[in-house]
Scaffold this motif. Structure first.
Motif, PDB file in Angstrom:
ATOM      1  N   GLN A 192      -0.226 -12.544   8.422  1.00  0.00           N
ATOM      2  CA  GLN A 192      -0.720 -11.395   7.424  1.00  0.00           C
ATOM      3  C   GLN A 192      -0.071 -10.158   7.894  1.00  0.00           C
ATOM      4  OE1 GLN A 192      -5.065 -11.390   7.086  1.00  0.00           O
ATOM      5  NE2 GLN A 192      -5.237 -13.436   8.432  1.00  0.00           N
ATOM      6  N   ASN A 193      -0.099  -9.778   8.934  1.00  0.00           N
ATOM      7  CA  ASN A 193       0.614  -8.280   9.422  1.00  0.00           C
ATOM      8  C   ASN A 193       2.120  -8.251   9.265  1.00  0.00           C
ATOM      9  OD1 ASN A 193      -2.020  -7.667  10.267  1.00  0.00           O
ATOM     10  ND2 ASN A 193      -1.558  -8.152  12.422  1.00  0.00           N
ATOM     11  N   LEU A 194       2.807  -9.660   9.505  1.00  0.00           N
ATOM     12  CA  LEU A 194       4.106  -9.639   9.133  1.00  0.00           C
ATOM     13  C   LEU A 194       4.465  -9.453   7.725  1.00  0.00           C
ATOM     14  CD1 LEU A 194       7.038 -10.368  10.036  1.00  0.00           C
ATOM     15  CD2 LEU A 194       6.473 -12.891   9.892  1.00  0.00           C
ATOM     16  N   LEU A 195       3.682 -10.115   6.778  1.00  0.00           N
ATOM     17  CA  LEU A 195       3.936 -10.196   5.290  1.00  0.00           C
ATOM     18  C   LEU A 195       3.855  -8.718   4.926  1.00  0.00           C
ATOM     19  CD1 LEU A 195       4.807 -11.230   2.694  1.00  0.00           C
ATOM     20  CD2 LEU A 195       2.605 -11.981   2.320  1.00  0.00           C
ATOM     21  N   THR A 196       2.676  -7.993   5.222  1.00  0.00           N
ATOM     22  CA  THR A 196       2.590  -6.406   4.935  1.00  0.00           C
ATOM     23  C   THR A 196       3.714  -5.748   5.589  1.00  0.00           C
ATOM     24  OG1 THR A 196       0.336  -6.865   5.018  1.00  0.00           O
ATOM     25  CG2 THR A 196       1.066  -4.557   5.182  1.00  0.00           C
ATOM     26  N   PHE A 197       4.188  -5.925   6.881  1.00  0.00           N
ATOM     27  CA  PHE A 197       5.229  -5.203   7.298  1.00  0.00           C
ATOM     28  C   PHE A 197       6.541  -5.197   6.307  1.00  0.00           C
ATOM     29  CE2 PHE A 197       9.029  -5.159   9.852  1.00  0.00           C
ATOM     30  CZ  PHE A 197       9.134  -3.798  10.426  1.00  0.00           C
ATOM     31  N   HIS A 256       8.885  -2.541   4.444  1.00  0.00           N
ATOM     32  CA  HIS A 256      10.011  -2.184   4.998  1.00  0.00           C
ATOM     33  C   HIS A 256      11.210  -2.537   3.808  1.00  0.00           C
ATOM     34  CE1 HIS A 256      13.062  -1.626   8.285  1.00  0.00           C
ATOM     35  NE2 HIS A 256      13.837  -2.684   7.290  1.00  0.00           N
ATOM     36  N   LEU A 257      10.816  -3.770   3.070  1.00  0.00           N
ATOM     37  CA  LEU A 257      11.877  -4.186   2.070  1.00  0.00           C
ATOM     38  C   LEU A 257      11.691  -3.344   0.934  1.00  0.00           C
ATOM     39  CD1 LEU A 257      11.563  -7.987   2.047  1.00  0.00           C
ATOM     40  CD2 LEU A 257      13.517  -7.006   2.788  1.00  0.00           C
ATOM     41  N   HIS A 258      10.737  -2.492   0.652  1.00  0.00           N
ATOM     42  CA  HIS A 258      10.506  -1.700  -0.418  1.00  0.00           C
ATOM     43  C   HIS A 258      11.531  -0.452  -0.090  1.00  0.00           C
ATOM     44  CE1 HIS A 258       8.832   1.431  -3.123  1.00  0.00           C
ATOM     45  NE2 HIS A 258       8.569   2.083  -1.938  1.00  0.00           N
ATOM     46  N   LYS A 259      11.656   0.084   1.015  1.00  0.00           N
ATOM     47  CA  LYS A 259      12.149   1.410   1.529  1.00  0.00           C
ATOM     48  C   LYS A 259      13.647   0.955   1.540  1.00  0.00           C
ATOM     49  CE  LYS A 259       8.615   2.902   4.751  1.00  0.00           C
ATOM     50  NZ  LYS A 259       8.358   3.398   6.125  1.00  0.00           N
ATOM     51  N   CYS A 284     -22.978  18.903  -1.463  1.00  0.00           N
ATOM     52  CA  CYS A 284     -22.207  19.948  -2.526  1.00  0.00           C
ATOM     53  C   CYS A 284     -21.735  19.278  -3.777  1.00  0.00           C
ATOM     54  CB  CYS A 284     -21.632  21.305  -1.890  1.00  0.00           C
ATOM     55  SG  CYS A 284     -19.904  20.707  -1.367  1.00  0.00           S
ATOM     56  N   SER A 285     -21.565  17.842  -3.735  1.00  0.00           N
ATOM     57  CA  SER A 285     -20.916  17.243  -4.778  1.00  0.00           C
ATOM     58  C   SER A 285     -19.483  17.866  -5.145  1.00  0.00           C
ATOM     59  CB  SER A 285     -21.795  17.525  -5.884  1.00  0.00           C
ATOM     60  OG  SER A 285     -23.164  17.019  -5.527  1.00  0.00           O
ATOM     61  N   GLN A 286     -18.530  18.564  -4.174  1.00  0.00           N
ATOM     62  CA  GLN A 286     -17.635  18.800  -4.393  1.00  0.00           C
ATOM     63  C   GLN A 286     -16.534  17.439  -4.500  1.00  0.00           C
ATOM     64  OE1 GLN A 286     -15.709  21.244  -1.334  1.00  0.00           O
ATOM     65  NE2 GLN A 286     -13.798  21.755  -2.608  1.00  0.00           N
ATOM     66  N   THR A 287     -15.621  17.507  -5.623  1.00  0.00           N
ATOM     67  CA  THR A 287     -14.911  16.423  -5.573  1.00  0.00           C
ATOM     68  C   THR A 287     -13.242  16.598  -5.964  1.00  0.00           C
ATOM     69  OG1 THR A 287     -16.901  15.448  -6.960  1.00  0.00           O
ATOM     70  CG2 THR A 287     -14.521  14.350  -7.371  1.00  0.00           C
ATOM     71  N   PHE A 288     -12.591  15.857  -5.344  1.00  0.00           N
ATOM     72  CA  PHE A 288     -11.065  16.040  -5.366  1.00  0.00           C
ATOM     73  C   PHE A 288     -10.418  14.559  -5.507  1.00  0.00           C
ATOM     74  CE2 PHE A 288     -12.198  16.017  -0.893  1.00  0.00           C
ATOM     75  CZ  PHE A 288     -11.231  15.039  -0.434  1.00  0.00           C
ATOM     76  N   SER A 289      -9.467  14.255  -6.120  1.00  0.00           N
ATOM     77  CA  SER A 289      -8.970  13.120  -6.257  1.00  0.00           C
ATOM     78  C   SER A 289      -7.428  13.344  -5.716  1.00  0.00           C
ATOM     79  CB  SER A 289      -8.917  12.783  -7.677  1.00  0.00           C
ATOM     80  OG  SER A 289     -10.163  12.756  -8.507  1.00  0.00           O
ATOM     81  N   LYS A 290      -7.022  11.867  -5.558  1.00  0.00           N
ATOM     82  CA  LYS A 290      -5.593  11.453  -5.140  1.00  0.00           C
ATOM     83  C   LYS A 290      -5.300  10.117  -5.508  1.00  0.00           C
ATOM     84  CE  LYS A 290      -7.264  10.053  -0.252  1.00  0.00           C
ATOM     85  NZ  LYS A 290      -7.301  10.270   0.907  1.00  0.00           N
ATOM     86  N   SER A 291      -3.969   9.878  -5.270  1.00  0.00           N
ATOM     87  CA  SER A 291      -3.598   8.427  -5.760  1.00  0.00           C
ATOM     88  C   SER A 291      -2.444   7.822  -4.847  1.00  0.00           C
ATOM     89  CB  SER A 291      -3.278   8.515  -7.214  1.00  0.00           C
ATOM     90  OG  SER A 291      -2.154   9.294  -7.229  1.00  0.00           O
ATOM     91  N   ASN A 292      -2.361   6.658  -4.632  1.00  0.00           N
ATOM     92  CA  ASN A 292      -1.269   5.946  -3.926  1.00  0.00           C
ATOM     93  C   ASN A 292      -1.133   4.735  -4.630  1.00  0.00           C
ATOM     94  OD1 ASN A 292      -3.636   5.103  -3.003  1.00  0.00           O
ATOM     95  ND2 ASN A 292      -2.908   4.761  -1.010  1.00  0.00           N
ATOM     96  N   ILE A 293       0.046   4.203  -3.929  1.00  0.00           N
ATOM     97  CA  ILE A 293       0.576   2.801  -4.242  1.00  0.00           C
ATOM     98  C   ILE A 293       0.253   1.898  -3.023  1.00  0.00           C
ATOM     99  CG2 ILE A 293       2.395   1.184  -5.220  1.00  0.00           C
ATOM    100  CD1 ILE A 293       1.610   3.297  -7.135  1.00  0.00           C
ATOM    101  N   ASN A 294      -0.626   0.872  -3.322  1.00  0.00           N
ATOM    102  CA  ASN A 294      -0.823  -0.330  -2.556  1.00  0.00           C
ATOM    103  C   ASN A 294       0.157  -1.411  -2.858  1.00  0.00           C
ATOM    104  OD1 ASN A 294      -2.739   1.410  -1.450  1.00  0.00           O
ATOM    105  ND2 ASN A 294      -4.514   0.105  -1.816  1.00  0.00           N
ATOM    106  N   LEU A 295       0.479  -1.975  -1.751  1.00  0.00           N
ATOM    107  CA  LEU A 295       1.168  -3.334  -1.729  1.00  0.00           C
ATOM    108  C   LEU A 295       0.485  -4.485  -1.650  1.00  0.00           C
ATOM    109  CD1 LEU A 295       4.610  -2.246  -0.603  1.00  0.00           C
ATOM    110  CD2 LEU A 295       3.868  -2.451  -3.145  1.00  0.00           C
ATOM    111  N   THR A 296      -0.419  -4.203  -0.562  1.00  0.00           N
ATOM    112  CA  THR A 296      -1.546  -5.359  -0.137  1.00  0.00           C
ATOM    113  C   THR A 296      -2.793  -5.066  -0.128  1.00  0.00           C
ATOM    114  OG1 THR A 296      -1.194  -4.726   2.118  1.00  0.00           O
ATOM    115  CG2 THR A 296       0.401  -6.216   1.523  1.00  0.00           C
ATOM    116  N   TYR A 297      -3.829  -5.948  -0.099  1.00  0.00           N
ATOM    117  CA  TYR A 297      -4.943  -6.044   0.161  1.00  0.00           C
ATOM    118  C   TYR A 297      -5.735  -6.798   0.999  1.00  0.00           C
ATOM    119  CZ  TYR A 297      -5.003  -3.106  -4.323  1.00  0.00           C
ATOM    120  OH  TYR A 297      -4.654  -2.134  -5.224  1.00  0.00           O
ATOM    121  N   THR A 298      -6.585  -6.264   1.693  1.00  0.00           N
ATOM    122  CA  THR A 298      -7.349  -7.125   2.552  1.00  0.00           C
ATOM    123  C   THR A 298      -9.013  -7.431   2.198  1.00  0.00           C
ATOM    124  OG1 THR A 298      -6.126  -6.280   4.535  1.00  0.00           O
ATOM    125  CG2 THR A 298      -8.155  -7.408   5.226  1.00  0.00           C
ATOM    126  N   LEU A 299      -9.260  -8.836   2.091  1.00  0.00           N
ATOM    127  CA  LEU A 299     -10.657  -9.049   1.639  1.00  0.00           C
ATOM    128  C   LEU A 299     -11.917  -8.199   2.157  1.00  0.00           C
ATOM    129  CD1 LEU A 299     -10.373 -12.772   1.017  1.00  0.00           C
ATOM    130  CD2 LEU A 299     -10.153 -10.921  -0.640  1.00  0.00           C
TER     131      LEU A 299
END
Length: 781
Positions: free
Chosen positions: A325-330, A334-337, A366-381
Motif C-alpha cells: 500500500q505504501n509502495l504504490l502510494t509512493f 513520484h511518477l506524477h512528478k 464562531c462558525s467562521q468558514t474557509f475552503s481549500k482544495s487539493n488533488i488526491n491520488l489514493t484513498y485509505t478506507l
C-alpha cells in the motif's frame, strides 16, 4: 548368501527331484526305473527307507511334475506314455490346459504431467465408469488427519538397558511382536488437526511459490505460468515490488503513458518502468527480470529513507500488509512528478488517479468558514465502529469524510474545535483504495463478510419469485465486496449517491452517473512461516490482441505463477489466511484521452551525442522516412566491458552507412542506464514503424540489456547459415570469406554491414535454388 545343509541319504538313485508345494521342507525324488521316495530335507535323524514304485512297462522315467496341492503326480516315460497318480478318487485332470487369460488394459488417454506440477487439476484425469462406490472414497468416520505417533519406550527396557560404547543393550520384555513398532492410537490429534487445517485449507494456487525461476526449464516454467503473458520476478527477496509493478502494467492508460515517456534525467523511474513494460509487451519468455528496475529504484534517496529495499520475511503480518500500500502510494506520487512537464497542466498519473477534493473547514464556536482544495491520488478506507455496513456506504464514508481537530481561530482568539468536511469536486477515472488492515480493521472486515454470508443463507432460492408474502431476500448477490458500483451525482446540487451494480439511469439528463468496475485486487496470504502476495487483475483486450485473441479475462498472479481465474474469486474474503491490501476500480467508460500519448520524434532520438572515432556516421535527414518492411542492420561490439551498438541503413543511396550508435556500459551505473534507455527508445521506434532488423547472433547481448526485439521483426543471419541438426553457430569470421569473399574486420559497424550482405546473399541463393548445396559445401570444407 546361501549356506549348505546336511546331506540327505536316500535308498534309490535320484534322477528327478521336485519340492512339494504343500510341504516346503519335503522333496519327492524319482529314479530312472520309476521308484519314488519322499524325504524331509531338514531331518537330523535317519529317515524311513520306504519307497513306492510305478510300473513303467520296462521304460525309463523321463519327466515328472506335482500339482500345487501335492495331491496329483504326473510321470512321463521314454515311451511317450503319461502316468497320472492321485492321492484320492475323483481327482480331475485338465487335458487342454491354457495360460491364464487376463482382461485387456484400459486404454484411456491419460494426460502426461510432471510429478512436481502442483498446479495440475486431478479432476482432468478420467476415471473408469462404475456405479459402485470407489475404494478410495472412504467414509468420514474412518478418516482422521494427522500422523501416527509410536508408543513410548517400555520403561522396563530403559531400566534394564546397559550402555556399551554409546550403544544400549536390553533384553526383550516379550510384550510385543518382533520387528514391529506399535502406534499410540489413543493420542489426541487436536494439535495436528489445527496445524493441518492451516495448511490444507489454503488452496495451492494461493500458497507462496518459493522457487527461483531461472533454474527451471521451459517445460517446468510452463507448469507455473500457463498464460500467454510474462510474469515479473526478482532475486532480491522482496517480491511485493513485482506485485505492485504488475498491477500498474495491466492498467492500460498508465502503461501507455510510461512507455511513451522519455527524458534525459538520471535515475528516472518513469523511463525505467517504460523499458520494463515494453519488455513485457514484446517478450516471448514466461518470466521477465525486474532486478534492473529495483536497482534503479534503490538508488533513489527517497526510497532509501523509506527502507523499501528490504526483505519481506523480516516483517510482521500487519507491517507486511502495509508494504504494497505504501509502495504504490509512493510510486504514484513520484511518477506524477517525473512525468509532469512545465508546459503540461497535469500528468497522465494525475489524470487517471487524481480527484479534486474540496475541504470546508468551520469553527465550532464562531462558525467562521474557509475552503481549500487539493488533488488526491489514493484513498485509505475509513472503517467505522458500526457492526454492519455495506461496502458502498463505507466507500461514501471514505470519500466524503468529516473530521474534527483543534486549531487556532483568529476570530475567537483561542484554540477551538474545527470541523473539516471533505467534498468531492471530481471523481477519478481509476479509484485506488488502500485497505489499511490493522488488527481491529482486519476483524471488522471479517465480521462484515460473515454477516453478509449469514444474510445470503436467508436468500430466496427462486430466481423469479412473485410471491408477495415472501419474506426472504431477493436479487442478484455480488458479495460484500462488489464487482461494480455506480455513483450518481444530482446536477446542480453536488449530492452523491453510492449504489452496488451498474446504473439503470445512465441516460438521464438530470443525473451524472459514474459506473465503476473492479479491475485489480492485491491480497495478503498468510501461510505458516511465510507471507506472500497475490494479484487478481483484469487483463483487457489491448493486451490480448497482440497475442492473437480478442477478449478480456481475469488472471491470478502469485510470484512466478500465473493462471486464469474467475472474477468472483477475486472478491472472496473472510478467511483468516486471506486479507485484502489494495483495491482498484476503474470507470467502465474511459475517455480516449487516457489512451492517446505522443511518441518521440525519430529525428530527435537518432541525433548523435557521441561519435566513435573513424565511424562515418550520417544522421537521419527529414527526407528519409523509415517505412514498414525496410531493413536496418544492427551490430554489437564488446570492448572493455562496454557494448557498442550501431544501426546501419539497409537500402537507399546511403546503404551500409550508419545513422546511430550507442555506448552502453555493462555495470549498469546511472549513466549507463541512461544510454540503455535511449537505445531502448530507438529500437522501439524502429519496431513500431515495422522495420526489420538484421543482425548476427546479438539477441543474447540485447537480452542482457533487457531489450527485446519481436521475433517477426528480427532476422538472425547466424540461424540462416547454421548447419542442419547442429547447435554450432557459425561466426562472421567463418562466413564472410566463404560467402562474401572478404575478410571479416571486427567492429559493430562491420558486423551490421556484413549481416545485411549475408542476408542479401541468402535471398540470392534461395532464388537460384543453390541454398542447400552452398550451405552443405561451406560446412564440409
Amino acid at each position: 548368501m546361501m549356506r549348505s545343509l546336511n546331506a540327505v541319504h536316500c535308498s534309490i538313485d535320484p534322477l528327478q527331484l521336485r519340492f512339494m508345494p504343500m510341504y516346503h521342507s519335503q522333496v519327492l525324488i524319482a529314479s530312472q526305473s520309476g521308484q519314488f521316495q519322499q524325504l524331509e530335507v531338514t531331518a537330523t535323524i535317519p529317515q524311513n527307507n520306504k519307497y513306492f514304485e510305478v510300473d513303467l512297462g520296462g521304460s525309463n522315467c523321463y519327466a515328472m511334475d506335482l500339482s500345487s496341492t501335492s495331491k496329483a503326480l504326473a510321470i512321463g516315460d521314454m515311451a511317450g506314455v503319461l502316468h497320472l497318480l492321485a492321492s484320492q478318487e475323483g481327482t480331475t485332470f485338465n487335458s487342454f490346459s491354457h495360460p491364464t487369460f487376463f482382461p485387456s488394459e484400459n486404454h484411456l488417454n491419460y494426460p502426461k504431467v510432471n510429478i512436481d506440477d502442483y498446479s495440475f487439476h486431478l479432476s482432468t484425469v478420467p476415471c473408469p465408469q462404475t456405479t459402485e462406490r470407489l475404494l478410495s472414497d472412504w467414509p468420514k468416520q474412518f478418516n482422521r488427519p494427522g500422523d501416527r505417533r509410536p508408543k513410548a519406550i517400555d520403561p522396563e527396557i530403559l531400566r534394564s538397558m546397559k550402555m556399551v560404547k554409546g550403544i544400549g543393550y536390553s533384553p526383550n520384555p516379550n510384550n510385543m511382536y518382533k520387528n514391529t513398532i506399535p502406534y499410540d492410537l489413543t493420542y489426541a490429534q487436536e494439535t495436528l488437526v489445527r496445524r493441518e487445517d492451516v495448511v490444507v485449507n489454503i488452496p495451492r494456487v494461493y500458497q507462496r511459490v518459493d522457487v527461483d525461476p531461472t533454474t527451471l526449464s521451459e517445460s517446468e516454467l510452463h507448469n507455473y505460468n500457463r498464460t500467454k503473458f510474462s510474469v515479473l520476478y526478482n532475486t532480491k527477496g522482496n517480491t511485493y515490488i513485482c506485485t505492485v509493478l504488475q498491477l500498474l502494467y495491466y492498467l492500460e492508460p498508465i502503461a501507455l503513458a510510461l512507455k511513451s515517456h522519455i527524458c534525459q534525467k538520471l535515475g528516472c523511474l518513469a523511463c525505467e518502468l517504460g523499458v520494463l513494460f515494453y519488455t513485457l509487451d514484446v517478450t516471448d519468455e514466461k518470466i521477465t527480470d525486474a532486478d534492473r528496475f529495483i536497482q534503479a529504484f534503490d538508488s533513489l534517496p527517497e526510497a532509501r529513507s523509506q527502507n523499501w529495499y528490504t526483505f519481506e520475511r523480516h516483517h510482521d503480518k500487519q507491517d507486511y500488509i502495509q508494504l504494497p500500500q505504501n509502495l504504490l502510494t509512493f510510486l504514484l506520487r513520484h511518477l506524477h512528478k517525473e512525468i509532469l512537464q512545465p508546459p503540461q497542466p497535469t500528468s497522465a498519473i494525475c489524470l487517471a488517479f487524481g480527484s479534486k477534493v474540496g475541504h470546508k473547514v468551520t469553527c465550532g464556536a464562531c462558525s467562521q468558514t474557509f475552503s481549500k482544495s487539493n488533488i488526491n491520488l489514493t484513498y485509505t478506507l475509513d472503517y467505522p465502529t458500526d457492526s454492519k455496513i455495506s461496502f458502498v456506504d463505507l466507500l461514501k464514508r471514505t470519500l466524503e469524510s468529516e473530521t474534527h481537530c483543534s486549531q487556532w481561530c483568529n476570530r475567537c482568539g483561542n484554540y477551538k474545535t474545527f470541523t473539516d468536511k471533505t467534498v468531492l469536486e471530481s471523481l477519478p477515472y481509476v479509484l485506488h483504495l488502500n485497505c489499511g488492515m490493522q488488527q481491529s480493521e482486519l476483524a471488522f472486515w471479517q465480521n462484515q463478510v460473515a454477516l453478509h454470508n449469514g444474510e445470503q443463507s436467508k436468500r430466496c432460492p427462486s430466481k423469479n419469485c412473485n410471491n408477495s408474502e415472501c419474506k426472504l431476500s431477493h436479487g442478484d448477490d455480488q458479495g460484500w465486496l462488489p464487482l461494480n458500483f455506480h455513483i450518481t451525482a444530482t446536477n446542480g446540487q453536488g449530492v452523491l449517491e453510492f449504489k452496488n451494480g451498474l446504473s439503470d439511469n445512465a441516460d438521464e439528463s438530470n443525473f451524472a452517473v459514474f459506473e465503476y468496475e473492479l479491475c485489480a485486487v492485491v491480497a495478503h496470504v498468510d501461510s505458516p512461516g511465510v507471507q506472500g502476495l497475490t494479484l487478481h487483475s483484469l487483463v483487457g483486450r489491448g493486451y490480448h490482441q497482440p497475442r492473437g485473441c480478442d477478449e478480456s479475462n481475469w488472471y491470478l498472479f502469485n510470484g512466478c505463477s500465473a493462471m486464469s481465474t474467475h472474477q468472483k474469486e477475486s472478491v472472496k474474503f473472510g478467511q483468516s489466511w486471506k486479507t485484502p491490501c489494495l483495491l482498484v476500480y476503474k470507470q467502465v467508460k474511459l475517455p480516449k484521452d487516457l489512451f492517446q500519448h505522443s511518441t518521440p520524434n525519430p529525428l530527435e532520438l537518432f541525433t548523435p551525442f557521441n561519435v566513435i572515432p573513424g565511424l562515418n556516421l550520417i544522421p537521419l535527414s527529414p527526407a528519409e522516412v523509415l517505412k514498414k518492411g525496410e531493413l536496418v542492420g544492427i551490430g554489437i561490439e564488446t570492448v572493455n566491458c562496454v557494448l557498442r551498438v550501431v544501426l546501419v541503413r539497409g537500402q537507399g543511396h546511403n546503404e551500409g552507412v550508419p545513422f546511430s550508435h550507442d555506448i552502453c556500459p555493462t555495470n549498469f551505473a546511472p549513466e549507463g542506464r541512461q544510454n540503455i534507455k535511449l537505445l531502448y527508445f530507438k529500437i522501439k521506434c524502429l519496431v513500431d514503424r515495422g522495420i526489420i532488423l538484421v543482425g548476427h547472433s546479438i539477441t543474447k547481448q540485447l537480452k542482457y540489456l533487457n531489450i527485446h526485439i519481436p521475433a517477426q521483426q528480427y532476422i538472425d543471419t547466424a540461424e540462416l547459415y547454421r548447419p542442419q541438426h547442429s547447435g554450432v553457430i557459425p561466426p562472421l569470421q567463418f562466413l564472410c570469406p566463404r560467402l562474401l569473399s572478404v575478410e571479416h574486420i571486427p567492429g559493430a559497424h562491420n558486423g551490421a554491414v556484413f549481416s545485411l550482405q549475408l542476408y542479401e546473399k541468402f535471398l540470392e541463393l534461395k532464388r537460384a535454388g543453390q541454398y542447400e548445396k552452398t550451405l552443405k559445401a561451406i560446412h564440409t570444407e
